[in-house]
Design an enzyme around this catalytic site. Structure first.
Site, short mmCIF file in Angstrom:
data_model
loop_
_atom_site.label_atom_id
_atom_site.label_comp_id
_atom_site.label_asym_id
_atom_site.label_seq_id
_atom_site.Cartn_x
_atom_site.Cartn_y
_atom_site.Cartn_z
N ARG A 167 0.84 -1.23 0.00
CA ARG A 167 0.00 0.00 0.00
C ARG A 167 0.87 1.27 0.00
O ARG A 167 0.54 2.25 0.66
CB ARG A 167 -0.94 0.04 1.20
CG ARG A 167 -1.81 -1.15 1.36
CD ARG A 167 -2.94 -1.23 0.34
NE ARG A 167 -3.84 -2.27 0.73
CZ ARG A 167 -3.77 -3.52 0.29
NH1 ARG A 167 -2.86 -3.87 -0.59
NH2 ARG A 167 -4.64 -4.43 0.70
N SER A 241 -10.44 0.07 3.70
CA SER A 241 -9.65 -0.15 4.91
C SER A 241 -9.05 1.18 5.36
O SER A 241 -8.36 1.83 4.58
CB SER A 241 -8.49 -1.12 4.63
OG SER A 241 -8.98 -2.29 4.06
N GLU A 343 -4.10 4.04 6.40
CA GLU A 343 -3.87 3.82 4.97
C GLU A 343 -4.48 4.97 4.16
O GLU A 343 -3.94 5.40 3.14
CB GLU A 343 -4.51 2.49 4.57
CG GLU A 343 -4.41 2.20 3.09
CD GLU A 343 -5.01 0.85 2.72
OE1 GLU A 343 -4.69 -0.16 3.35
OE2 GLU A 343 -5.80 0.82 1.75
P1 FAD Z 1 -8.41 9.43 -4.68
O1 FAD Z 1 -9.06 9.08 -3.39
O2 FAD Z 1 -9.08 10.43 -5.54
O3 FAD Z 1 -6.92 9.88 -4.40
C1 FAD Z 1 -6.09 9.15 -3.53
C2 FAD Z 1 -4.73 9.82 -3.45
O4 FAD Z 1 -4.08 9.74 -4.71
C3 FAD Z 1 -4.81 11.32 -3.12
O5 FAD Z 1 -3.69 11.64 -2.33
C4 FAD Z 1 -4.70 11.99 -4.47
O6 FAD Z 1 -4.16 13.29 -4.38
C5 FAD Z 1 -3.79 11.04 -5.24
N1 FAD Z 1 -4.07 10.96 -6.68
C6 FAD Z 1 -5.26 10.62 -7.26
N2 FAD Z 1 -5.14 10.60 -8.60
C7 FAD Z 1 -3.86 10.94 -8.88
C8 FAD Z 1 -3.13 11.11 -10.08
N3 FAD Z 1 -3.67 10.93 -11.28
N4 FAD Z 1 -1.81 11.49 -10.00
C9 FAD Z 1 -1.22 11.68 -8.80
N5 FAD Z 1 -1.87 11.55 -7.61
C10 FAD Z 1 -3.17 11.18 -7.65
N6 FAD Z 1 -7.69 -0.04 -2.04
C11 FAD Z 1 -6.94 -1.14 -2.26
O7 FAD Z 1 -5.71 -1.03 -2.43
N7 FAD Z 1 -7.48 -2.38 -2.24
C12 FAD Z 1 -8.80 -2.59 -2.05
O8 FAD Z 1 -9.26 -3.71 -2.08
C13 FAD Z 1 -9.64 -1.45 -1.84
N8 FAD Z 1 -10.96 -1.58 -1.57
C14 FAD Z 1 -11.73 -0.50 -1.33
C15 FAD Z 1 -13.10 -0.68 -1.06
C16 FAD Z 1 -13.91 0.41 -0.81
C17 FAD Z 1 -15.38 0.18 -0.55
C18 FAD Z 1 -13.38 1.71 -0.86
C19 FAD Z 1 -14.26 2.92 -0.65
C20 FAD Z 1 -12.03 1.91 -1.10
C21 FAD Z 1 -11.18 0.80 -1.33
N9 FAD Z 1 -9.81 0.94 -1.59
C22 FAD Z 1 -9.02 -0.17 -1.82
C23 FAD Z 1 -9.18 2.28 -1.55
C24 FAD Z 1 -9.26 3.03 -2.90
O9 FAD Z 1 -10.33 2.60 -3.66
C25 FAD Z 1 -7.99 2.90 -3.74
O10 FAD Z 1 -6.88 3.34 -3.02
C26 FAD Z 1 -8.08 3.67 -5.07
O11 FAD Z 1 -6.94 3.40 -5.87
C27 FAD Z 1 -8.18 5.19 -4.89
O12 FAD Z 1 -8.47 5.75 -6.16
P2 FAD Z 1 -9.16 7.18 -6.29
O13 FAD Z 1 -9.17 7.52 -7.75
O14 FAD Z 1 -10.49 7.18 -5.64
O15 FAD Z 1 -8.13 8.09 -5.51
P1 NAP Z 2 -9.96 -10.97 4.86
O1 NAP Z 2 -10.07 -11.88 3.68
O2 NAP Z 2 -10.97 -11.04 5.95
O3 NAP Z 2 -8.51 -11.12 5.49
C1 NAP Z 2 -8.10 -10.32 6.59
C2 NAP Z 2 -6.67 -9.90 6.38
O4 NAP Z 2 -5.85 -11.03 6.39
C3 NAP Z 2 -6.53 -9.22 5.06
O5 NAP Z 2 -6.31 -7.90 5.33
C4 NAP Z 2 -5.38 -9.91 4.37
O6 NAP Z 2 -4.24 -9.08 4.18
C5 NAP Z 2 -4.97 -11.02 5.29
N1 NAP Z 2 -5.05 -12.33 4.58
C6 NAP Z 2 -6.14 -13.11 4.41
N2 NAP Z 2 -5.82 -14.24 3.76
C7 NAP Z 2 -4.50 -14.18 3.52
C8 NAP Z 2 -3.56 -15.04 2.89
N3 NAP Z 2 -3.95 -16.22 2.37
N4 NAP Z 2 -2.28 -14.64 2.80
C9 NAP Z 2 -1.88 -13.47 3.31
N5 NAP Z 2 -2.71 -12.60 3.92
C10 NAP Z 2 -4.00 -12.95 4.03
O7 NAP Z 2 -9.90 -9.44 4.36
P2 NAP Z 2 -11.02 -8.51 3.75
O8 NAP Z 2 -11.14 -7.32 4.60
O9 NAP Z 2 -12.25 -9.29 3.41
O10 NAP Z 2 -10.32 -8.05 2.39
C11 NAP Z 2 -10.07 -8.95 1.36
C12 NAP Z 2 -8.98 -8.40 0.46
O11 NAP Z 2 -9.39 -7.16 -0.12
C13 NAP Z 2 -7.68 -8.12 1.20
O12 NAP Z 2 -6.61 -8.41 0.37
C14 NAP Z 2 -7.76 -6.63 1.48
O13 NAP Z 2 -6.48 -6.03 1.54
C15 NAP Z 2 -8.54 -6.11 0.27
N6 NAP Z 2 -9.31 -4.91 0.63
C16 NAP Z 2 -8.65 -3.75 0.75
C17 NAP Z 2 -9.32 -2.58 1.08
C18 NAP Z 2 -8.58 -1.27 1.14
O14 NAP Z 2 -9.23 -0.25 1.23
N7 NAP Z 2 -7.29 -1.27 1.09
C19 NAP Z 2 -10.68 -2.62 1.31
C20 NAP Z 2 -11.33 -3.84 1.22
C21 NAP Z 2 -10.63 -4.99 0.88
P3 NAP Z 2 -4.05 -8.07 2.95
O15 NAP Z 2 -4.91 -6.90 3.24
O16 NAP Z 2 -2.59 -7.74 3.03
O17 NAP Z 2 -4.42 -8.76 1.68
#
Ligand code: FAD
Ligand code: NAP
Length: 347
Positions: A167, A241, A343
């Site tokens: 991340r 998250s 995050e």
């Molecule tokens: P924004 O929120 O608009 O911006 C995020 C940051 O990036 C800000 O600092 C902004 O200034 C910068 N930025 C945006 N665009 C640019 C650009 N073109 N150039 C330079 N900087 C820029 N994330 C995960 O990694 N894994 C997940 O599974 C995941 N699940 C999610 C589920 C939900 C329900 C929600 C609401 C969010 C989730 N996220 C997840 C977080 C998010 O969706 C991601 O991080 C996504 O990539 C953000 O994109 P955005 O366009 O909305 O960015």
């Molecule tokens: P989950 O499956 O309930 O698992 C809980 C945590 O354990 C996750 O965060 C994941 O880490 C870790 N995990 C589970 N299985 C694993 C494996 N086999 N090996 C290594 N790590 C493992 O999690 P969840 O909340 O439903 O999310 C599912 C996936 O979507 C995850 O990868 C999570 O990161 C991603 N997600 C991200 C966001 C976001 O905003 N960043 C939001 C929703 C979901 P990791 O997070 O490192 O994968």
């Protein structure tokens, strides 16, 4: 909107998934590199601070933006190179990430099916090296193009330049607000190498009765799990998250396991252990015997199905959410001696 139109005092309510009703002093949308160049030059001339916005799904606004909010809406999706096994797909920063995933599924390009349904735009995806279900964008990343905010020159950056981590990337650190990402090119596989090692995916595929794996089936499993577990921002404000999963040494993990037998941790290649932050948050709380999971104070809360997600039930302010995150960080620190890191980008 023409490329040079700037709107004054624009509400960002519809531009952030937490649903914060903050205002931008100026707001503009760019759909091309030329428009971006003009906009950055003009912002530089008047010395306006800049906020680069995509889908607003990874940002918590705690105040108004006293400067220019630049919505990056650069479109386009194309195959730019191809050989027998791989295909290089280039997408504009303004393309919705899930639209790119669907395009790849339709054309049989494998590699990002586990990243289905992540909100936001393609341009922000490298910013935090988006990841889910064992796959990160860095696994398929080829390069990106970005414009320097100061001199408006274009640069191409490869994976090594971006310093991707969990991340993390340079764009989230020293390059924040220095470059605007304009396109991302992914190297995808015509011969899928599925990653279904995350227990939930294999289980879901079995429930779906899938016998022959396909890119579509894996994406559908991911979509099903996500819609069942994560709050839909259109219904309840959130940014996914809120915290990262913290890493600890193997020794620390074993010591924690002695006190908390069912603590969830995953051993990394480095030998360190990644703790599930959701588990830590669920297993402490605002008072003795009360969990943070499902907790609510006013309209700021912790999601009842996944404690890692902080939610805005209706009218919480960014500060309400931020204060709740502080209380959770303190509580996890006191209970487990583990430091949680946010995050979500806080403004
Ligand atoms: P924004 O929120 O608009 O911006 C995020 C940051 O990036 C800000 O600092 C902004 O200034 C910068 N930025 C945006 N665009 C640019 C650009 N073109 N150039 C330079 N900087 C820029 N994330 C995960 O990694 N894994 C997940 O599974 C995941 N699940 C999610 C589920 C939900 C329900 C929600 C609401 C969010 C989730 N996220 C997840 C977080 C998010 O969706 C991601 O991080 C996504 O990539 C953000 O994109 P955005 O366009 O909305 O960015
Ligand atoms: P989950 O499956 O309930 O698992 C809980 C945590 O354990 C996750 O965060 C994941 O880490 C870790 N995990 C589970 N299985 C694993 C494996 N086999 N090996 C290594 N790590 C493992 O999690 P969840 O909340 O439903 O999310 C599912 C996936 O979507 C995850 O990868 C999570 O990161 C991603 N997600 C991200 C966001 C976001 O905003 N960043 C939001 C929703 C979901 P990791 O997070 O490192 O994968």
């Amino acid at each position: 909107m023409t490329h040079m139109e700037w709107i004054e005092n624009k509400s960002l309510l519809r531009h952030n998934t937490f649903g914060m009703d903050v205002y931008a002093r100026w707001f503009t949308e760019v759909q091309s590199e030329d428009a971006l160049r003009n906009t950055l030059a003009r912002a530089g001339d008047i010395k306006s601070p800049l906020f680069i916005l995509g889908g607003g799904s990874n940002i918590l606004f705690t105040k108004n933006v006293d400067g220019l909010v630049l919505l990056n809406a650069i479109p386009g999706m194309d195959v730019v190179q191809e050989d027998e096994q791989f295909v290089w797909v280039k997408a504009g920063a303004g393309v919705r990430w899930h639209q790119l995933v669907e395009y790849c599924i339709e054309h049989g390009y494998a590699g990002i099916e586990n990243l289905a349904l992540i909100p936001g735009n393609t341009g922000a995806a490298p910013m935090q090296n988006i990841g889910a279900y064992g796959v990160e964008i860095k696994n398929v990343f080829h390069c990106l193009t970005a414009m320097d905010v100061q001199d408006q020159l274009m640069h191409t950056m490869y994976a090594d330049d971006c310093a991707f981590g969990y991340r993390e990337s340079r764009f989230k650190r020293e390059w924040k607000n220095k470059y605007v990402i304009t396109s991302v090119t992914l190297k995808l596989n015509k011969k899928p190498d599925y990653n279904i090692s995350y227990g939930a995916i294999a289980r879901e595929l079995e429930n779906m009765g899938v016998k022959d794996l396909s890119i579509r089936a894996v994406a559908d499993a991911v979509i099903k799990i996500r819609t069942g577990k994560l709050p839909d921002p259109a219904v309840i404000g959130n940014a996914g998250s809120f915290f990262k999963n913290p890493e600890v040494s193997a020794d620390t993990f074993h010591a924690l396991q002695e006190k908390h037998q069912d603590i969830v941790g995953y051993i990394l290649e480095t030998g360190r252990v990644k703790l599930a932050a959701g588990w830590l948050i669920e297993h402490c709380g605002p008072a003795e015997g009360v969990s943070w999971k499902g907790y609510r104070k006013g309209d700021a809360g912790c999601h009842a199905l996944q404690a890692l997600v902080l939610v805005n039930h209706a009218h919480a302010s960014g500060t309400d959410i931020f204060e709740l995150s502080n209380r959770i960080i303190e509580s996890v620190q006191q209970t487990f001696g583990v430091a949680l890191e946010r995050e979500v980008n806080v403004y």
